[in-house]
Design a protein around this motif. Structure first.
Motif, PDB file in Angstrom:
ATOM      1  N   LYS A 158      14.537   2.947   8.383  1.00  0.00           N
ATOM      2  CA  LYS A 158      14.397   1.721   8.835  1.00  0.00           C
ATOM      3  C   LYS A 158      13.217   1.226   9.550  1.00  0.00           C
ATOM      4  O   LYS A 158      12.273   0.198   9.605  1.00  0.00           O
ATOM      5  CB  LYS A 158      15.814   1.122  10.100  1.00  0.00           C
ATOM      6  N   TYR A 159      12.793   2.208  10.600  1.00  0.00           N
ATOM      7  CA  TYR A 159      11.498   2.113  11.497  1.00  0.00           C
ATOM      8  C   TYR A 159      10.317   1.943  10.310  1.00  0.00           C
ATOM      9  O   TYR A 159       9.426   1.264  10.729  1.00  0.00           O
ATOM     10  CB  TYR A 159      11.108   3.458  12.137  1.00  0.00           C
ATOM     11  N   TYR A 160      10.101   2.836   9.111  1.00  0.00           N
ATOM     12  CA  TYR A 160       9.073   2.653   8.081  1.00  0.00           C
ATOM     13  C   TYR A 160       9.098   1.158   7.608  1.00  0.00           C
ATOM     14  O   TYR A 160       8.041   0.507   7.644  1.00  0.00           O
ATOM     15  CB  TYR A 160       9.443   3.699   6.940  1.00  0.00           C
ATOM     16  N   ARG A 161      10.343   0.546   7.269  1.00  0.00           N
ATOM     17  CA  ARG A 161      10.396  -0.707   6.646  1.00  0.00           C
ATOM     18  C   ARG A 161       9.906  -1.808   7.749  1.00  0.00           C
ATOM     19  O   ARG A 161       9.323  -2.624   7.548  1.00  0.00           O
ATOM     20  CB  ARG A 161      11.714  -1.077   6.346  1.00  0.00           C
ATOM     21  N   ASP A 162      10.392  -1.581   8.991  1.00  0.00           N
ATOM     22  CA  ASP A 162       9.827  -2.414   9.961  1.00  0.00           C
ATOM     23  C   ASP A 162       8.558  -2.417  10.112  1.00  0.00           C
ATOM     24  O   ASP A 162       7.563  -3.527  10.419  1.00  0.00           O
ATOM     25  CB  ASP A 162      10.578  -2.303  11.292  1.00  0.00           C
ATOM     26  N   ARG A 163       7.943  -1.242  10.392  1.00  0.00           N
ATOM     27  CA  ARG A 163       6.456  -1.069  10.344  1.00  0.00           C
ATOM     28  C   ARG A 163       5.703  -1.665   9.265  1.00  0.00           C
ATOM     29  O   ARG A 163       4.778  -2.475   9.487  1.00  0.00           O
ATOM     30  CB  ARG A 163       6.269   0.437  10.615  1.00  0.00           C
ATOM     31  N   VAL A 164       6.077  -1.641   8.131  1.00  0.00           N
ATOM     32  CA  VAL A 164       5.456  -2.196   6.907  1.00  0.00           C
ATOM     33  C   VAL A 164       5.368  -3.674   7.032  1.00  0.00           C
ATOM     34  O   VAL A 164       4.563  -4.324   6.778  1.00  0.00           O
ATOM     35  CB  VAL A 164       5.972  -1.679   5.598  1.00  0.00           C
ATOM     36  N   ARG A 165       6.575  -4.137   7.333  1.00  0.00           N
ATOM     37  CA  ARG A 165       6.883  -5.628   7.206  1.00  0.00           C
ATOM     38  C   ARG A 165       6.049  -6.097   8.471  1.00  0.00           C
ATOM     39  O   ARG A 165       5.503  -7.265   8.368  1.00  0.00           O
ATOM     40  CB  ARG A 165       8.444  -5.909   7.687  1.00  0.00           C
ATOM     41  N   ARG A 166       5.825  -5.553   9.654  1.00  0.00           N
ATOM     42  CA  ARG A 166       5.228  -6.060  10.828  1.00  0.00           C
ATOM     43  C   ARG A 166       3.683  -5.925  10.397  1.00  0.00           C
ATOM     44  O   ARG A 166       2.777  -6.997  10.769  1.00  0.00           O
ATOM     45  CB  ARG A 166       5.278  -5.139  11.863  1.00  0.00           C
ATOM     46  N   ALA A 167       3.134  -5.235   9.597  1.00  0.00           N
ATOM     47  CA  ALA A 167       1.940  -4.841   9.331  1.00  0.00           C
ATOM     48  C   ALA A 167       1.481  -6.115   8.110  1.00  0.00           C
ATOM     49  O   ALA A 167       0.441  -6.852   8.486  1.00  0.00           O
ATOM     50  CB  ALA A 167       1.517  -3.585   8.537  1.00  0.00           C
ATOM     51  N   LEU A 168       2.492  -6.350   7.208  1.00  0.00           N
ATOM     52  CA  LEU A 168       2.014  -7.322   6.490  1.00  0.00           C
ATOM     53  C   LEU A 168       2.185  -8.765   6.676  1.00  0.00           C
ATOM     54  O   LEU A 168       1.155  -9.499   6.588  1.00  0.00           O
ATOM     55  CB  LEU A 168       2.927  -7.273   5.046  1.00  0.00           C
TER      56      LEU A 168
ATOM     57  N   ILE B 112      -8.926 -11.044   3.086  1.00  0.00           N
ATOM     58  CA  ILE B 112      -7.558 -10.578   2.580  1.00  0.00           C
ATOM     59  C   ILE B 112      -7.794  -9.152   2.067  1.00  0.00           C
ATOM     60  O   ILE B 112      -6.874  -8.425   2.056  1.00  0.00           O
ATOM     61  CB  ILE B 112      -7.514 -11.803   1.600  1.00  0.00           C
ATOM     62  N   ILE B 113      -8.709  -8.912   1.172  1.00  0.00           N
ATOM     63  CA  ILE B 113      -8.812  -7.748   0.687  1.00  0.00           C
ATOM     64  C   ILE B 113      -8.741  -6.498   1.521  1.00  0.00           C
ATOM     65  O   ILE B 113      -7.769  -5.706   1.442  1.00  0.00           O
ATOM     66  CB  ILE B 113      -9.947  -7.311  -0.537  1.00  0.00           C
ATOM     67  N   PRO B 114      -9.547  -6.460   2.464  1.00  0.00           N
ATOM     68  CA  PRO B 114      -9.522  -5.333   3.286  1.00  0.00           C
ATOM     69  C   PRO B 114      -8.063  -5.318   4.185  1.00  0.00           C
ATOM     70  O   PRO B 114      -7.558  -4.141   4.461  1.00  0.00           O
ATOM     71  CB  PRO B 114     -10.503  -5.405   4.576  1.00  0.00           C
ATOM     72  N   THR B 115      -7.448  -6.432   4.680  1.00  0.00           N
ATOM     73  CA  THR B 115      -6.386  -6.336   5.335  1.00  0.00           C
ATOM     74  C   THR B 115      -5.278  -6.220   4.482  1.00  0.00           C
ATOM     75  O   THR B 115      -4.392  -5.367   4.810  1.00  0.00           O
ATOM     76  CB  THR B 115      -6.083  -8.187   5.664  1.00  0.00           C
ATOM     77  N   LEU B 116      -5.329  -6.329   3.136  1.00  0.00           N
ATOM     78  CA  LEU B 116      -4.156  -6.122   2.139  1.00  0.00           C
ATOM     79  C   LEU B 116      -4.295  -4.633   1.988  1.00  0.00           C
ATOM     80  O   LEU B 116      -3.214  -3.851   1.882  1.00  0.00           O
ATOM     81  CB  LEU B 116      -4.467  -6.668   0.766  1.00  0.00           C
ATOM     82  N   LEU B 117      -5.574  -3.810   1.892  1.00  0.00           N
ATOM     83  CA  LEU B 117      -5.646  -2.538   1.639  1.00  0.00           C
ATOM     84  C   LEU B 117      -5.060  -1.591   3.187  1.00  0.00           C
ATOM     85  O   LEU B 117      -4.654  -0.713   2.799  1.00  0.00           O
ATOM     86  CB  LEU B 117      -7.008  -2.117   1.686  1.00  0.00           C
ATOM     87  N   GLY B 118      -5.289  -2.353   4.370  1.00  0.00           N
ATOM     88  CA  GLY B 118      -4.674  -1.706   5.398  1.00  0.00           C
ATOM     89  C   GLY B 118      -3.070  -1.815   5.209  1.00  0.00           C
ATOM     90  O   GLY B 118      -2.562  -0.489   5.533  1.00  0.00           O
ATOM     91  N   GLY B 119      -2.634  -2.882   4.741  1.00  0.00           N
ATOM     92  CA  GLY B 119      -1.090  -2.703   4.753  1.00  0.00           C
ATOM     93  C   GLY B 119      -0.679  -1.994   3.740  1.00  0.00           C
ATOM     94  O   GLY B 119       0.403  -1.199   3.821  1.00  0.00           O
ATOM     95  N   LEU B 120      -1.341  -1.904   2.772  1.00  0.00           N
ATOM     96  CA  LEU B 120      -1.004  -0.849   1.319  1.00  0.00           C
ATOM     97  C   LEU B 120      -1.455   0.745   1.946  1.00  0.00           C
ATOM     98  O   LEU B 120      -0.663   1.574   1.426  1.00  0.00           O
ATOM     99  CB  LEU B 120      -1.971  -1.062   0.385  1.00  0.00           C
ATOM    100  N   GLY B 121      -2.038   0.882   3.059  1.00  0.00           N
ATOM    101  CA  GLY B 121      -2.027   2.279   3.418  1.00  0.00           C
ATOM    102  C   GLY B 121      -0.714   2.705   4.174  1.00  0.00           C
ATOM    103  O   GLY B 121      -0.474   3.767   4.229  1.00  0.00           O
ATOM    104  N   HIS B 122      -0.077   1.787   4.826  1.00  0.00           N
ATOM    105  CA  HIS B 122       1.418   2.126   5.370  1.00  0.00           C
ATOM    106  C   HIS B 122       2.229   2.486   4.467  1.00  0.00           C
ATOM    107  O   HIS B 122       2.910   3.486   4.588  1.00  0.00           O
ATOM    108  CB  HIS B 122       1.710   1.036   6.282  1.00  0.00           C
ATOM    109  N   ILE B 123       1.840   1.852   3.310  1.00  0.00           N
ATOM    110  CA  ILE B 123       3.054   2.051   2.070  1.00  0.00           C
ATOM    111  C   ILE B 123       2.728   3.330   1.692  1.00  0.00           C
ATOM    112  O   ILE B 123       3.608   4.371   1.174  1.00  0.00           O
ATOM    113  CB  ILE B 123       2.835   0.928   0.966  1.00  0.00           C
TER     114      ILE B 123
END
Length: 155
Positions: free
Chosen positions: A14-24, A58-69
């Protein structure tokens, strides 16, 4: 407070899902949303579509979010270790209580992380041979040389 291994596992996921959701969501509501709004207003004001420059945000921000994934297993494993330590402290483990009170970070398992990055873990500063000088000494030597040249331009 999760106590059983199943509860700790569920809480870590749940912590992981919340962290990815917050990042995106933070990316969409923050810098990406702002630059898209500026671009849209600029396009409307100019009367036609202008170059889509928000892509450079958008691209660097998206890559940062994908880093969490991409680091899913590492994030979940670290969270499980922390929750396990908290559960042990709550159940009366003196060592776990001491670590929590002192804010001691968990021991890093470098063997498990080896090969996950471009370089193996290394100290924050490299060891120097007896003949080498440190960066600070080199910087001081250069500053002294510049100061000398500034004060004595004809030397």
């Amino acid at each position: 407070m999760p106590i059983t291994p199943e509860q700790i596992d569920a809480a870590a996921h749940k912590y992981y899902r919340d962290r990815v959701r917050r990042a995106l969501l933070g990316a969409a509501a923050g810098p990406v949303g702002i630059v898209l709004a500026i671009w849209a207003i600029s396009s409307i004001a100019s009367g036609g579509f202008i170059f889509f420059w928000p892509i450079f945000v958008i691209i660097p921000t998206l890559l940062g979010g994908l880093g969490h994934i991409a680091r899913k297993d590492e994030i979940i494993r670290n969270r499980k270790k922390e929750l396990t330590r908290r559960a042990r402290a709550q159940l009366g483990d003196a060592e776990a209580k001491r670590q929590l009170e002192e804010g001691e970070p968990p021991e890093r398992d470098y063997e498990a992380d080896f090969g996950t990055g471009l370089q193996p873990p290394h100290p924050s500063h490299p060891p120097y041979s007896p003949g080498q000088i440190s960066r600070r000494e080199e910087r001081d030597r250069r500053q002294s040389h510049r100061r000398h040249n500034r004060d004595n331009p004809w030397d």
